[in-house]
Design a protein around this motif. Structure first.
Motif, PDB file in Angstrom:
ATOM      1  N   ILE A  49       0.886  -1.166   0.000  1.00 53.13           N
ATOM      2  CA  ILE A  49       0.000   0.000   0.000  1.00 53.13           C
ATOM      3  C   ILE A  49       0.922   1.213   0.000  1.00 53.13           C
ATOM      4  O   ILE A  49       1.597   1.491   0.973  1.00 53.13           O
ATOM      5  N   SER A  50       0.965   1.911  -1.135  1.00 56.46           N
ATOM      6  CA  SER A  50       1.833   3.077  -1.221  1.00 56.46           C
ATOM      7  C   SER A  50       1.236   4.077  -2.210  1.00 56.46           C
ATOM      8  O   SER A  50       0.161   3.850  -2.768  1.00 56.46           O
ATOM      9  N   TYR A  51       1.947   5.160  -2.427  1.00 61.36           N
ATOM     10  CA  TYR A  51       1.502   6.217  -3.332  1.00 61.36           C
ATOM     11  C   TYR A  51       2.639   6.616  -4.253  1.00 61.36           C
ATOM     12  O   TYR A  51       3.796   6.612  -3.852  1.00 61.36           O
ATOM     13  N   THR A  52       2.309   6.969  -5.489  1.00 58.38           N
ATOM     14  CA  THR A  52       3.311   7.478  -6.423  1.00 58.38           C
ATOM     15  C   THR A  52       3.599   8.938  -6.083  1.00 58.38           C
ATOM     16  O   THR A  52       2.902   9.545  -5.262  1.00 58.38           O
ATOM     17  N   HIS A  53       4.587   9.514  -6.753  1.00 55.89           N
ATOM     18  CA  HIS A  53       4.896  10.937  -6.540  1.00 55.89           C
ATOM     19  C   HIS A  53       3.736  11.829  -6.970  1.00 55.89           C
ATOM     20  O   HIS A  53       3.567  12.928  -6.455  1.00 55.89           O
ATOM     21  N   GLU A  54       2.920  11.330  -7.900  1.00 52.98           N
ATOM     22  CA  GLU A  54       1.756  12.089  -8.366  1.00 52.98           C
ATOM     23  C   GLU A  54       0.567  11.937  -7.435  1.00 52.98           C
ATOM     24  O   GLU A  54      -0.466  12.567  -7.630  1.00 52.98           O
ATOM     25  N   GLY A  55       0.669  11.074  -6.428  1.00 53.30           N
ATOM     26  CA  GLY A  55      -0.417  10.887  -5.470  1.00 53.30           C
ATOM     27  C   GLY A  55      -1.357   9.746  -5.796  1.00 53.30           C
ATOM     28  O   GLY A  55      -2.377   9.577  -5.124  1.00 53.30           O
ATOM     29  N   ASP A  56      -1.044   8.966  -6.845  1.00 51.28           N
ATOM     30  CA  ASP A  56      -1.888   7.818  -7.188  1.00 51.28           C
ATOM     31  C   ASP A  56      -1.644   6.685  -6.204  1.00 51.28           C
ATOM     32  O   ASP A  56      -0.515   6.421  -5.801  1.00 51.28           O
ATOM     33  N   LEU A  57      -2.705   6.010  -5.853  1.00 51.05           N
ATOM     34  CA  LEU A  57      -2.647   4.877  -4.938  1.00 51.05           C
ATOM     35  C   LEU A  57      -2.082   3.664  -5.660  1.00 51.05           C
ATOM     36  O   LEU A  57      -2.477   3.353  -6.770  1.00 51.05           O
ATOM     37  N   VAL A  58      -1.137   2.976  -5.006  1.00 52.89           N
ATOM     38  CA  VAL A  58      -0.555   1.759  -5.564  1.00 52.89           C
ATOM     39  C   VAL A  58      -0.822   0.631  -4.584  1.00 52.89           C
ATOM     40  O   VAL A  58      -0.444   0.705  -3.414  1.00 52.89           O
ATOM     41  N   LEU A  59      -1.521  -0.401  -5.065  1.00 53.46           N
ATOM     42  CA  LEU A  59      -1.822  -1.567  -4.244  1.00 53.46           C
ATOM     43  C   LEU A  59      -1.212  -2.804  -4.893  1.00 53.46           C
ATOM     44  O   LEU A  59      -1.319  -2.986  -6.100  1.00 53.46           O
ATOM     45  N   GLY A  60      -0.612  -3.653  -4.075  1.00 55.84           N
ATOM     46  CA  GLY A  60      -0.095  -4.915  -4.580  1.00 55.84           C
ATOM     47  C   GLY A  60      -1.233  -5.869  -4.871  1.00 55.84           C
ATOM     48  O   GLY A  60      -2.359  -5.698  -4.388  1.00 55.84           O
ATOM     49  N   ASN A  61      -0.943  -6.884  -5.685  1.00 54.38           N
ATOM     50  CA  ASN A  61      -1.986  -7.836  -6.075  1.00 54.38           C
ATOM     51  C   ASN A  61      -2.595  -8.544  -4.872  1.00 54.38           C
ATOM     52  O   ASN A  61      -3.807  -8.770  -4.837  1.00 54.38           O
ATOM     53  N   GLU A  62      -1.796  -8.903  -3.886  1.00 56.69           N
ATOM     54  CA  GLU A  62      -2.328  -9.569  -2.690  1.00 56.69           C
ATOM     55  C   GLU A  62      -3.271  -8.649  -1.926  1.00 56.69           C
ATOM     56  O   GLU A  62      -4.302  -9.076  -1.415  1.00 56.69           O
ATOM     57  N   THR A  63      -2.920  -7.380  -1.841  1.00 57.71           N
ATOM     58  CA  THR A  63      -3.777  -6.402  -1.159  1.00 57.71           C
ATOM     59  C   THR A  63      -5.075  -6.215  -1.918  1.00 57.71           C
ATOM     60  O   THR A  63      -6.157  -6.171  -1.326  1.00 57.71           O
ATOM     61  N   ILE A  64      -4.993  -6.130  -3.241  1.00 51.63           N
ATOM     62  CA  ILE A  64      -6.196  -5.996  -4.070  1.00 51.63           C
ATOM     63  C   ILE A  64      -7.108  -7.199  -3.873  1.00 51.63           C
ATOM     64  O   ILE A  64      -8.316  -7.052  -3.700  1.00 51.63           O
ATOM     65  N   ASN A  65      -6.536  -8.390  -3.890  1.00 53.60           N
ATOM     66  CA  ASN A  65      -7.337  -9.603  -3.694  1.00 53.60           C
ATOM     67  C   ASN A  65      -8.014  -9.605  -2.329  1.00 53.60           C
ATOM     68  O   ASN A  65      -9.182  -9.992  -2.206  1.00 53.60           O
ATOM     69  N   LEU A  66      -7.298  -9.167  -1.303  1.00 56.82           N
ATOM     70  CA  LEU A  66      -7.865  -9.093   0.042  1.00 56.82           C
ATOM     71  C   LEU A  66      -9.028  -8.104   0.095  1.00 56.82           C
ATOM     72  O   LEU A  66     -10.091  -8.399   0.637  1.00 56.82           O
ATOM     73  N   LEU A  67      -8.841  -6.937  -0.505  1.00 60.71           N
ATOM     74  CA  LEU A  67      -9.894  -5.917  -0.510  1.00 60.71           C
ATOM     75  C   LEU A  67     -11.091  -6.348  -1.352  1.00 60.71           C
ATOM     76  O   LEU A  67     -12.239  -6.136  -0.963  1.00 60.71           O
ATOM     77  N   LYS A  68     -10.839  -6.949  -2.512  1.00 65.01           N
ATOM     78  CA  LYS A  68     -11.933  -7.440  -3.361  1.00 65.01           C
ATOM     79  C   LYS A  68     -12.783  -8.453  -2.603  1.00 65.01           C
ATOM     80  O   LYS A  68     -14.015  -8.426  -2.687  1.00 65.01           O
TER      81      LYS A  68
END
Length: 88
Positions: A49-68
């Motif tokens: 779970i992190s953010y790019t310099h532009e402020g976009d949210l970056v989620l790893g595949n495992e995190t996405i699967n957990l949230l889904k």
């Protein structure tokens, strides 16, 4: 009498609007809590779970699967529609 040509006003369905915003608020709260719970380095290897310099949210595949899994398909679609979620 000729009426002026006006574009129709689009008023969202109140129930849908409330659902969408509730899901987004719930997602932000869940993401914040998840980030705290996944604070140790060993867990962060699988869950990003992190953010790019532009402020976009970056989620790893495992995190996405957990949230889904916790939000279900319909609610996850709300999140995908309104947030720039990058998969890495």
């Amino acid at each position: 009498m000729i009426k002026p040509n006006r574009a129709p006003t689009i008023i969202p369905d109140p129930e849908e609007w409330i659902t969408e915003h509730y899901v987004l608020a719930s997602f932000a709260h869940t993401l914040s809590t998840l980030k705290q719970l996944l604070g140790d380095e060993e867990t962060q290897i699988d869950h990003t779970i992190s953010y790019t310099h532009e402020g976009d949210l970056v989620l790893g595949n495992e995190t996405i699967n957990l949230l889904k899994a916790s939000y279900g398909d319909d609610h996850w679609r709300y999140v995908e529609n309104y947030l720039a979620v990058g998969e890495y």
